[in-house]
Motif scaffolding. Sequence first.
Motif, short mmCIF file in Angstrom:
data_model
loop_
_atom_site.label_atom_id
_atom_site.label_comp_id
_atom_site.label_asym_id
_atom_site.label_seq_id
_atom_site.Cartn_x
_atom_site.Cartn_y
_atom_site.Cartn_z
N ASP A 170 0.90 -1.33 0.05
CA ASP A 170 0.05 0.06 0.14
C ASP A 170 0.84 1.12 0.00
OD1 ASP A 170 -1.92 1.98 0.55
OD2 ASP A 170 -2.81 1.05 2.26
N THR A 172 -0.30 4.23 -0.12
CA THR A 172 -0.95 5.75 0.02
C THR A 172 -0.15 6.61 0.54
OG1 THR A 172 -3.04 4.40 -0.24
CG2 THR A 172 -3.27 6.50 0.53
N GLU A 173 0.10 6.27 1.81
CA GLU A 173 0.92 7.26 2.49
C GLU A 173 2.20 7.73 1.95
OE1 GLU A 173 3.50 7.23 6.84
OE2 GLU A 173 2.05 5.52 6.40
N GLU A 174 3.08 6.81 1.40
CA GLU A 174 4.32 6.96 0.69
C GLU A 174 4.10 8.28 -0.30
OE1 GLU A 174 7.98 4.68 -1.12
OE2 GLU A 174 6.60 3.66 0.56
N LEU A 175 2.81 7.81 -1.25
CA LEU A 175 2.80 8.97 -2.23
C LEU A 175 2.42 10.03 -1.82
CD1 LEU A 175 1.38 6.19 -4.90
CD2 LEU A 175 3.60 7.51 -4.96
N SER A 176 1.67 10.18 -0.65
CA SER A 176 1.12 11.47 -0.16
C SER A 176 2.22 12.45 0.30
CB SER A 176 0.03 11.34 0.94
OG SER A 176 0.97 10.79 1.93
N THR A 184 0.47 5.41 -10.87
CA THR A 184 0.96 4.04 -10.45
C THR A 184 0.11 2.95 -11.46
OG1 THR A 184 0.93 4.76 -8.05
CG2 THR A 184 0.72 2.53 -8.55
N GLU A 186 -0.37 -0.98 -11.79
CA GLU A 186 -0.53 -2.06 -11.08
C GLU A 186 -0.07 -3.11 -11.94
OE1 GLU A 186 -1.58 -2.53 -7.96
OE2 GLU A 186 -2.62 -0.75 -7.79
N LYS A 200 3.79 -2.98 -8.09
CA LYS A 200 3.49 -1.64 -9.04
C LYS A 200 4.49 -1.08 -9.64
CE LYS A 200 0.01 -0.61 -5.36
NZ LYS A 200 0.24 -1.68 -4.55
#
Length: 206
Positions: A170, A172-176, A184, A186, A200
């Motif tokens: 996941d 989400t946090e890293e890309l934020s 991204t 898949e 990914k």
Amino acid sequence: MELINKYFPDLTADQRDKFGQMEDLYQFWNAKVNVISRQDIDTLYERHVLHSLGIAKVQEFKSGTSILDVGTGGGFPGIPLAILFPKAQFHLVDSIGKKIRVVQEIADALKLDNVKAEQIRAERLDDSYEFVVSRAVTRITPFVGWVKKNISKNSFHSLRNGILYLKGGDLTEELSELNQKSRTYELSGYFEEEFFQTKKVVYVPL
């Protein structure tokens, strides 16, 4: 090799031969210098070769393209991509000398004259490249900071020059944390094996 032929059926005989040689070469060198985890050496084609080639499903590299592979480790994703794109130039770098020596030996054995392997930290590189590739070396934001100075302004692919980064899980946090656009892809959309369900390619145009 069946996996590679399954997803890349148009390989030349020379490319098939080179991919076919990889197993024996990595078995030999991994016994001397541990560049691939012991449990992964038996799944070399799925977890290393095909995983690396996921980048090729996102962007094919044209003749004359320069690609930097940062933290190449045992030569991934650089070596498989160099076989697939013999007219592109690949610069594989890692800070660990013994790994780079193995990468150079394997590149030499495969007669990959489009590969240069060097022990150097990415932050010290001054050259420019159309694309930078890597496989989960660190979080994406610091990685962008290391290499954005090395991205050429000369863009001639369907994707603008930038980073193609293999990552899993996941994000989400890293890309934020990343204060710029990214996309991204898949890998489960390209490869049906279970290993790729969470894998990914993150593309960061620079």
